[in-house]
Design a protein around this motif. Sequence first.
Motif, PDB file in Angstrom:
ATOM      1  N   GLY A  82       0.782  -1.233   0.000  1.00 14.85           N
ATOM      2  CA  GLY A  82       0.000   0.000   0.000  1.00 14.85           C
ATOM      3  C   GLY A  82       0.806   1.272   0.000  1.00 14.85           C
ATOM      4  O   GLY A  82       0.225   2.360  -0.108  1.00 14.85           O
ATOM      5  N   VAL A  83       2.138   1.166   0.064  1.00 15.33           N
ATOM      6  CA  VAL A  83       2.961   2.385   0.072  1.00 15.33           C
ATOM      7  C   VAL A  83       2.948   3.061  -1.301  1.00 15.33           C
ATOM      8  O   VAL A  83       3.279   4.239  -1.413  1.00 15.33           O
ATOM      9  CB  VAL A  83       4.423   2.081   0.489  1.00 15.33           C
ATOM     10  N   PHE A  84       2.531   2.327  -2.338  1.00 13.81           N
ATOM     11  CA  PHE A  84       2.526   2.904  -3.691  1.00 13.81           C
ATOM     12  C   PHE A  84       1.214   3.671  -3.912  1.00 13.81           C
ATOM     13  O   PHE A  84       0.333   3.241  -4.655  1.00 13.81           O
ATOM     14  CB  PHE A  84       2.700   1.802  -4.741  1.00 13.81           C
ATOM     15  N   LYS A  85       1.107   4.802  -3.243  1.00  8.61           N
ATOM     16  CA  LYS A  85      -0.138   5.573  -3.253  1.00  8.61           C
ATOM     17  C   LYS A  85      -0.508   6.092  -4.641  1.00  8.61           C
ATOM     18  O   LYS A  85      -1.685   6.337  -4.922  1.00  8.61           O
ATOM     19  CB  LYS A  85      -0.016   6.758  -2.287  1.00  8.61           C
ATOM     20  N   ASN A  86       0.501   6.297  -5.482  1.00  4.97           N
ATOM     21  CA  ASN A  86       0.235   6.865  -6.819  1.00  4.97           C
ATOM     22  C   ASN A  86       0.167   5.804  -7.923  1.00  4.97           C
ATOM     23  O   ASN A  86       0.051   6.146  -9.098  1.00  4.97           O
ATOM     24  CB  ASN A  86       1.318   7.895  -7.175  1.00  4.97           C
ATOM     25  N   LEU A  87       0.235   4.549  -7.527  1.00  4.25           N
ATOM     26  CA  LEU A  87       0.248   3.468  -8.502  1.00  4.25           C
ATOM     27  C   LEU A  87      -1.079   3.412  -9.272  1.00  4.25           C
ATOM     28  O   LEU A  87      -2.164   3.390  -8.678  1.00  4.25           O
ATOM     29  CB  LEU A  87       0.493   2.125  -7.796  1.00  4.25           C
ATOM     30  N   GLU A  88      -0.977   3.389 -10.616  1.00  7.31           N
ATOM     31  CA  GLU A  88      -2.160   3.314 -11.470  1.00  7.31           C
ATOM     32  C   GLU A  88      -2.259   1.981 -12.201  1.00  7.31           C
ATOM     33  O   GLU A  88      -3.355   1.572 -12.586  1.00  7.31           O
ATOM     34  CB  GLU A  88      -2.143   4.456 -12.496  1.00  7.31           C
ATOM     35  N   GLY A 105      -5.561  -3.315  -1.077  1.00  8.95           N
ATOM     36  CA  GLY A 105      -6.750  -2.476  -0.983  1.00  8.95           C
ATOM     37  C   GLY A 105      -6.448  -1.015  -0.747  1.00  8.95           C
ATOM     38  O   GLY A 105      -7.338  -0.158  -0.883  1.00  8.95           O
ATOM     39  N   LYS A 106      -5.202  -0.689  -0.406  1.00 11.40           N
ATOM     40  CA  LYS A 106      -4.821   0.697  -0.165  1.00 11.40           C
ATOM     41  C   LYS A 106      -4.349   1.405  -1.433  1.00 11.40           C
ATOM     42  O   LYS A 106      -4.025   2.598  -1.390  1.00 11.40           O
ATOM     43  CB  LYS A 106      -3.715   0.751   0.898  1.00 11.40           C
ATOM     44  N   LEU A 107      -4.294   0.687  -2.530  1.00 11.72           N
ATOM     45  CA  LEU A 107      -3.851   1.289  -3.796  1.00 11.72           C
ATOM     46  C   LEU A 107      -5.032   2.043  -4.416  1.00 11.72           C
ATOM     47  O   LEU A 107      -5.599   1.650  -5.451  1.00 11.72           O
ATOM     48  CB  LEU A 107      -3.328   0.204  -4.746  1.00 11.72           C
ATOM     49  N   VAL A 108      -5.395   3.133  -3.797  1.00 12.93           N
ATOM     50  CA  VAL A 108      -6.653   3.824  -4.115  1.00 12.93           C
ATOM     51  C   VAL A 108      -6.663   4.433  -5.511  1.00 12.93           C
ATOM     52  O   VAL A 108      -7.742   4.734  -6.046  1.00 12.93           O
ATOM     53  CB  VAL A 108      -6.937   4.918  -3.064  1.00 12.93           C
ATOM     54  N   ASN A 109      -5.500   4.632  -6.123  1.00 15.62           N
ATOM     55  CA  ASN A 109      -5.447   5.206  -7.469  1.00 15.62           C
ATOM     56  C   ASN A 109      -5.271   4.152  -8.563  1.00 15.62           C
ATOM     57  O   ASN A 109      -5.149   4.498  -9.737  1.00 15.62           O
ATOM     58  CB  ASN A 109      -4.296   6.223  -7.563  1.00 15.62           C
ATOM     59  N   LEU A 110      -5.272   2.889  -8.176  1.00 10.54           N
ATOM     60  CA  LEU A 110      -5.062   1.815  -9.138  1.00 10.54           C
ATOM     61  C   LEU A 110      -6.227   1.735 -10.129  1.00 10.54           C
ATOM     62  O   LEU A 110      -7.392   1.668  -9.736  1.00 10.54           O
ATOM     63  CB  LEU A 110      -4.904   0.474  -8.403  1.00 10.54           C
ATOM     64  N   THR A 118       0.169 -17.148 -12.986  1.00  9.46           N
ATOM     65  CA  THR A 118       0.795 -17.386 -11.681  1.00  9.46           C
ATOM     66  C   THR A 118       0.057 -18.532 -11.002  1.00  9.46           C
ATOM     67  O   THR A 118      -0.788 -19.187 -11.602  1.00  9.46           O
ATOM     68  CB  THR A 118       0.727 -16.125 -10.792  1.00  9.46           C
ATOM     69  N   LYS A 119       0.356 -18.761  -9.726  1.00 16.08           N
ATOM     70  CA  LYS A 119      -0.354 -19.768  -8.947  1.00 16.08           C
ATOM     71  C   LYS A 119      -1.345 -19.123  -7.982  1.00 16.08           C
ATOM     72  O   LYS A 119      -1.732 -19.730  -6.977  1.00 16.08           O
ATOM     73  CB  LYS A 119       0.648 -20.635  -8.175  1.00 16.08           C
ATOM     74  N   LEU A 120      -1.757 -17.939  -8.315  1.00 16.15           N
ATOM     75  CA  LEU A 120      -2.697 -17.207  -7.460  1.00 16.15           C
ATOM     76  C   LEU A 120      -3.962 -18.032  -7.247  1.00 16.15           C
ATOM     77  O   LEU A 120      -4.655 -18.393  -8.200  1.00 16.15           O
ATOM     78  CB  LEU A 120      -3.048 -15.867  -8.110  1.00 16.15           C
ATOM     79  N   ALA A 121      -4.259 -18.325  -5.976  1.00 13.63           N
ATOM     80  CA  ALA A 121      -5.395 -19.186  -5.642  1.00 13.63           C
ATOM     81  C   ALA A 121      -6.615 -18.403  -5.190  1.00 13.63           C
ATOM     82  O   ALA A 121      -7.727 -18.927  -5.230  1.00 13.63           O
ATOM     83  CB  ALA A 121      -4.995 -20.190  -4.561  1.00 13.63           C
ATOM     84  N   GLN A 122      -6.415 -17.162  -4.780  1.00 15.46           N
ATOM     85  CA  GLN A 122      -7.563 -16.359  -4.346  1.00 15.46           C
ATOM     86  C   GLN A 122      -7.231 -14.882  -4.394  1.00 15.46           C
ATOM     87  O   GLN A 122      -6.066 -14.490  -4.409  1.00 15.46           O
ATOM     88  CB  GLN A 122      -8.000 -16.745  -2.936  1.00 15.46           C
ATOM     89  N   LEU A 123      -8.265 -14.068  -4.455  1.00 17.07           N
ATOM     90  CA  LEU A 123      -8.121 -12.622  -4.379  1.00 17.07           C
ATOM     91  C   LEU A 123      -8.596 -12.169  -3.012  1.00 17.07           C
ATOM     92  O   LEU A 123      -9.618 -12.659  -2.515  1.00 17.07           O
ATOM     93  CB  LEU A 123      -8.968 -11.950  -5.471  1.00 17.07           C
ATOM     94  N   PRO A 124      -7.871 -11.244  -2.378  1.00 13.96           N
ATOM     95  CA  PRO A 124      -8.279 -10.804  -1.041  1.00 13.96           C
ATOM     96  C   PRO A 124      -9.567  -9.982  -1.097  1.00 13.96           C
ATOM     97  O   PRO A 124      -9.849  -9.306  -2.087  1.00 13.96           O
ATOM     98  CB  PRO A 124      -7.093  -9.956  -0.576  1.00 13.96           C
ATOM     99  N   ALA A 125     -10.338 -10.028  -0.032  1.00 12.98           N
ATOM    100  CA  ALA A 125     -11.581  -9.257   0.036  1.00 12.98           C
ATOM    101  C   ALA A 125     -11.303  -7.766  -0.093  1.00 12.98           C
ATOM    102  O   ALA A 125     -12.150  -7.008  -0.594  1.00 12.98           O
ATOM    103  CB  ALA A 125     -12.302  -9.546   1.346  1.00 12.98           C
ATOM    104  N   GLU A 126     -10.104  -7.335   0.307  1.00 10.59           N
ATOM    105  CA  GLU A 126      -9.755  -5.918   0.266  1.00 10.59           C
ATOM    106  C   GLU A 126      -9.708  -5.364  -1.156  1.00 10.59           C
ATOM    107  O   GLU A 126      -9.684  -4.133  -1.342  1.00 10.59           O
ATOM    108  CB  GLU A 126      -8.399  -5.700   0.947  1.00 10.59           C
ATOM    109  N   ILE A 127      -9.748  -6.251  -2.143  1.00 10.71           N
ATOM    110  CA  ILE A 127      -9.707  -5.767  -3.520  1.00 10.71           C
ATOM    111  C   ILE A 127     -10.944  -4.926  -3.819  1.00 10.71           C
ATOM    112  O   ILE A 127     -10.948  -4.085  -4.714  1.00 10.71           O
ATOM    113  CB  ILE A 127      -9.586  -6.956  -4.500  1.00 10.71           C
ATOM    114  N   GLY A 128     -11.979  -5.134  -3.048  1.00 11.46           N
ATOM    115  CA  GLY A 128     -13.197  -4.357  -3.215  1.00 11.46           C
ATOM    116  C   GLY A 128     -13.042  -2.892  -2.853  1.00 11.46           C
ATOM    117  O   GLY A 128     -13.943  -2.089  -3.117  1.00 11.46           O
TER     118      GLY A 128
END
Length: 554
Positions: A82-88, A105-110, A118-128
Motif C-alpha cells: 500500500g505504500v505505492f499511493k500513486n500506482l495506477e 486495498g490501499k492502492l486507491v489510485n489503481l 501465476t499460482k494465485l489461488a484467491q483474491l483478497p476481500a480488500e480488492i473491493g
Amino acid sequence: MRFALLLIGLSMPSLAQTLRQPTSSSVVDVAQTALAVYLPSIAPADSTQPGTFTSLAKALRHPKQVKQLLLHNVSALPADLGVFKNLESLVIEGGTLTSLPASVGKLVNLKRLRIESTKLAQLPAEIGQLSNLQSLQAAGNQLKSLPGELGKLTNLESLNVVGNQLTAWPEQILAGLPKLTDLQRRGNLIPNLPLSPEELLKTPVVTDLKAALANPKQVYRMALSNASELPESLGMLTNLQQLRLDNNMLAQLPASVGNLKNLQSLSVLNNQLTKLPESLGTLTNLKSLNVGVNPLQELPASLGDLVNLQSLEVYNCKLTKLPESLGNLTNLQTLRLSANQLTGLPASMGKLVNLSELTLTTNKLTALPTELGNMLNLKQLGLSENGLSSLPAELGKLTNLKVLTLQHNQLSQVPAELGKLTNLSTLDLGLNKLTALPEQIGTLTSLKRLDLSGNVLTNLPESLGQLVNLKQLNLTQNQLAKLPESLGDLKNLSSLRLLDNPVQQLPESIGKLTNLRELSANFKSLPLAELAKLKTSLGSTLVSPLQVRGLTGL
C-alpha cells in the motif's frame, strides 16, 4: 500477439510452467485429444513510460514516483504494498505467487490490475476497496473462487478470469458492476455457464466428441462430421451453447439433447432425421434452430416451449402440417418453411407478432388464415409456388411488409386492401391468372420492383403512374394491347419488359422515362406509324441506340 494454451484435463502446474515445457510428440498428442482454451491476447505493458518500474526493490526505494509497476516471475509481494499511493497500473506475469497482501486495498489510485500465469489461488476481500479500478485481468491462474467484494468495483469496465479453476460464479458481482462491458470467464469448471456472444466467438470449436466428453464443462461450441449416431452421453455437455451437426448421416437425436440447457444454437442441416425428440422443448435458451433438408414429416408439440427461439428453419423437408403450439414462439423473428408439403397453416401463427421473415414457398397451400394479418412486424413474406386461389383482405394489415412474393399460384385477382402496403418495395405476382389489377395498386408508392409476367392482363390501371419509385416493371406474357398514358410518370423506371404481348400502341409519354435503360418488346407487332413514334420517343431515354436502330421496319 501473445496467447497461452491451457490443456484441460492435465494435472497442471502453473500455466507459465506448462508453456515453458519443450514441445514433444507426447505433448502434441495430448494437445490433440484435449480441449484447448485460448487465453486472450494482451498487449505487453510499456516499460518506457515515465513512472514505470520493473524492479520491486527499486520501486520500494521511490514509492511516490511509482505509477506503473511491471513484475515478472514473482513468488511473493511485500506486506506493505500500500505504500505505492500513486500506482495506477500493476502487472504481474509468471512466477509462483499464490496470494496478494491485504494492503492491495490501499492502492486507491489503481486503475489496471493484471495478474497472469501465476499460482494465485484467491483474491483478497480488500480488492473491493479499489474504487478507481477499471480493468482486472486475472487469466491463467489457479483461482477457485472470487470474493463477493468484487461487486463493489463500480468503475470496473473489464474483468477477465479465463483459464482458472472457478467452480461457481457469484451473481452479485454482475449486479454491482454497472460499467462492466467486457466479461471473460471461459476455461473454468463452472457448470451451466452462459457466455456472452462476444466471448463465445473467442472459444475454440471442438470437433472431437471423445475429447469433448472427457472435458464436458469446457465445451461451449462443437461441430461434428461423419457422424451416423450420437450417444446419450451428449447430454453431459451442459455448458454447450452452439452445436452444429450439418451434413452427417444422423437418423435421430438422442433424448439427452434436452439436457443441454445452455444451448443457444442448434443446426442439424442435411441429415436423415424423420422426427425430433420431445425433449427438444426443454431447450428454453435456444435462439436458433435449423433442421432443414431432412425427411421430417412432423414437428413435436414441445417445439412451442422454445420461448426464446428467434430463428426456425425447417425447409426442404416433408412436413404436411404444423403444430398449433408453433404460435407460442412469440419471440420468433425468422421462420423458413419452404419446400415442404404443407396444405394449410394453423391459426395460432397469428400470434407470431415479432416475426420479420416468413418463407412458405414451394408448398401446397390453397388458402391462408386471416390471422396472418396479425403479424404486424412482418417485412418479408414468401408464398410463391403454392396453390393459392385468393388472398385474405387481412393481408392489408401488414403495413411493414417490404417484400411480397406470390409467383406461380392460382390467383385470378388480388384484394384492394393490398394497396395499404405502402412500405412494399418488391411485389411479385408473376405466373398467376390475373385478369385485372385494383386501382389501389397506385398507392404502393415505395414499390421498386413489380413483376406481373405470365398472367392474362388485358389492361392496366391509370393509377400505375403513381408508382414514382418503380425501377423494374415486368409485363411479359400477358394480353396487353396498349399501356396507360400515365406510364410516362414513372420517372425512376429503368427496366420495362413487354415481350409476348399483342401491343399495338405505346404511349407517347414513354419518352418521359429519362432513366429507362432496358426495353424488351415484340416490335414486330407494332404498326409502322407506331414504330416511328417509338423511335422518336426513345431518343430521350437511356435505351441503347443500337436497340433503337434495330426497330423492325425503320
